[in-house]
Enzyme design. Structure first.
Site, PDB file in Angstrom:
ATOM      1  N   HIS A  54       0.733  -1.227   0.036  1.00 51.64           N
ATOM      2  CA  HIS A  54       0.025  -0.019   0.037  1.00 51.64           C
ATOM      3  C   HIS A  54       0.868   1.109   0.147  1.00 51.64           C
ATOM      4  O   HIS A  54       1.936   1.085   0.548  1.00 51.64           O
ATOM      5  CB  HIS A  54      -0.998  -0.072   1.336  1.00 51.64           C
ATOM      6  CG  HIS A  54      -0.282  -0.294   2.342  1.00 51.64           C
ATOM      7  ND1 HIS A  54       0.025  -1.780   2.909  1.00 51.64           N
ATOM      8  CD2 HIS A  54       0.246   0.394   3.531  1.00 51.64           C
ATOM      9  CE1 HIS A  54       0.694  -1.484   4.052  1.00 51.64           C
ATOM     10  NE2 HIS A  54       0.691  -0.415   4.483  1.00 51.64           N
ATOM     11  N   MET A  55       0.366   2.151  -0.651  1.00 52.14           N
ATOM     12  CA  MET A  55       0.995   3.490  -0.505  1.00 52.14           C
ATOM     13  C   MET A  55       0.317   4.534   0.466  1.00 52.14           C
ATOM     14  O   MET A  55      -0.999   4.543   0.204  1.00 52.14           O
ATOM     15  CB  MET A  55       1.069   3.991  -1.962  1.00 52.14           C
ATOM     16  CG  MET A  55       1.595   5.315  -2.470  1.00 52.14           C
ATOM     17  SD  MET A  55       1.622   5.859  -3.896  1.00 52.14           S
ATOM     18  CE  MET A  55       2.717   5.022  -4.606  1.00 52.14           C
TER      19      MET A  55
HETATM   20  P1  5GP Z   1       2.046  -0.153   7.244  1.00 55.59           P
HETATM   21  O1  5GP Z   1       2.590   0.077   8.625  1.00 55.59           O
HETATM   22  O2  5GP Z   1       1.743  -1.340   7.022  1.00 55.59           O
HETATM   23  O3  5GP Z   1       2.546   0.944   6.207  1.00 55.59           O
HETATM   24  O4  5GP Z   1       0.609   0.666   7.320  1.00 55.59           O
HETATM   25  C1  5GP Z   1      -0.730  -0.009   7.534  1.00 55.59           C
HETATM   26  C2  5GP Z   1      -1.616   0.858   7.511  1.00 55.59           C
HETATM   27  O5  5GP Z   1      -2.884   0.488   7.740  1.00 55.59           O
HETATM   28  C3  5GP Z   1      -1.752   1.627   9.139  1.00 55.59           C
HETATM   29  O6  5GP Z   1      -1.702   3.277   8.862  1.00 55.59           O
HETATM   30  C4  5GP Z   1      -3.181   1.191   9.824  1.00 55.59           C
HETATM   31  O7  5GP Z   1      -3.586   2.245  10.317  1.00 55.59           O
HETATM   32  C5  5GP Z   1      -4.074   0.877   8.431  1.00 55.59           C
HETATM   33  N1  5GP Z   1      -5.040   0.181   8.595  1.00 55.59           N
HETATM   34  C6  5GP Z   1      -4.781  -1.283   9.267  1.00 55.59           C
HETATM   35  N2  5GP Z   1      -6.091  -1.804   9.155  1.00 55.59           N
HETATM   36  C7  5GP Z   1      -7.086  -1.031   8.735  1.00 55.59           C
HETATM   37  C8  5GP Z   1      -8.431  -1.192   8.501  1.00 55.59           C
HETATM   38  O8  5GP Z   1      -9.106  -2.244   8.563  1.00 55.59           O
HETATM   39  N3  5GP Z   1      -9.125  -0.232   7.618  1.00 55.59           N
HETATM   40  C9  5GP Z   1      -8.297   1.016   7.252  1.00 55.59           C
HETATM   41  N4  5GP Z   1      -9.067   1.807   6.638  1.00 55.59           N
HETATM   42  N5  5GP Z   1      -6.788   1.174   7.531  1.00 55.59           N
HETATM   43  C10 5GP Z   1      -6.246   0.165   7.978  1.00 55.59           C
END
Ligand code: 5GP
Length: 116
Positions: free
Chosen positions: A101-102
């Site tokens: 994801h970005m």
């Molecule tokens: P990472 O740390 O993997 O780059 O970011 C993952 C992001 O996904 C985090 O900022 C977290 O808040 C978001 N996230 C995790 N679970 C969910 C979800 O169920 N819905 C949404 N909209 N965001 C999520």
């Protein structure tokens, strides 16, 4: 086969999350835990666990993620002041969800790139 994450369920709307954008390649929605005023996630519809798993055939979706970021930044009204695009990879990169994801981050001054 890689294990699906919650993001696949959001793409399929099995977990209802308002979508800001969706087409055949990518989906965008607001981060559930926004770190800044405007915090959007843009993801490929295909499950790619990490940037290390990206293949040449994914280049179209990855490019689309950038053009969608540009479009959403304009819609959010943050394009002129500026914003940041981030992709985290694996543990040291701070990746929590293993579906690439970005992060589109903006709406306020973001300060230095890194806090270690
Ligand atoms: P990472 O740390 O993997 O780059 O970011 C993952 C992001 O996904 C985090 O900022 C977290 O808040 C978001 N996230 C995790 N679970 C969910 C979800 O169920 N819905 C949404 N909209 N965001 C999520």
């Amino acid at each position: 086969m890689s294990e699906e994450t919650i993001f696949s369920k959001i793409i399929r709307q099995e977990i209802p999350t308002p979508l800001l954008y969706q087409d055949d390649l990518v989906t965008a929605f607001r981060d559930i835990s926004p770190r800044v005023d405007s915090h959007i996630l843009i993801i490929p519809n295909k499950l790619i666990p990490t940037v290390n798993d990206v293949e040449e055939e994914d280049e179209l979706a990855l490019g689309r993620m950038i053009t969608v970021a540009k479009k959403l930044a304009k819609e959010e009204g943050i394009d002129e002041n500026g914003y940041r695009l981030i992709m985290n990879c694996n543990q040291h990169g701070g990746q929590e969800v293993y579906h690439i994801h970005m992060h589109l981050l903006g709406g306020q001054p973001l300060g230095p790139l890194l806090s270690v």
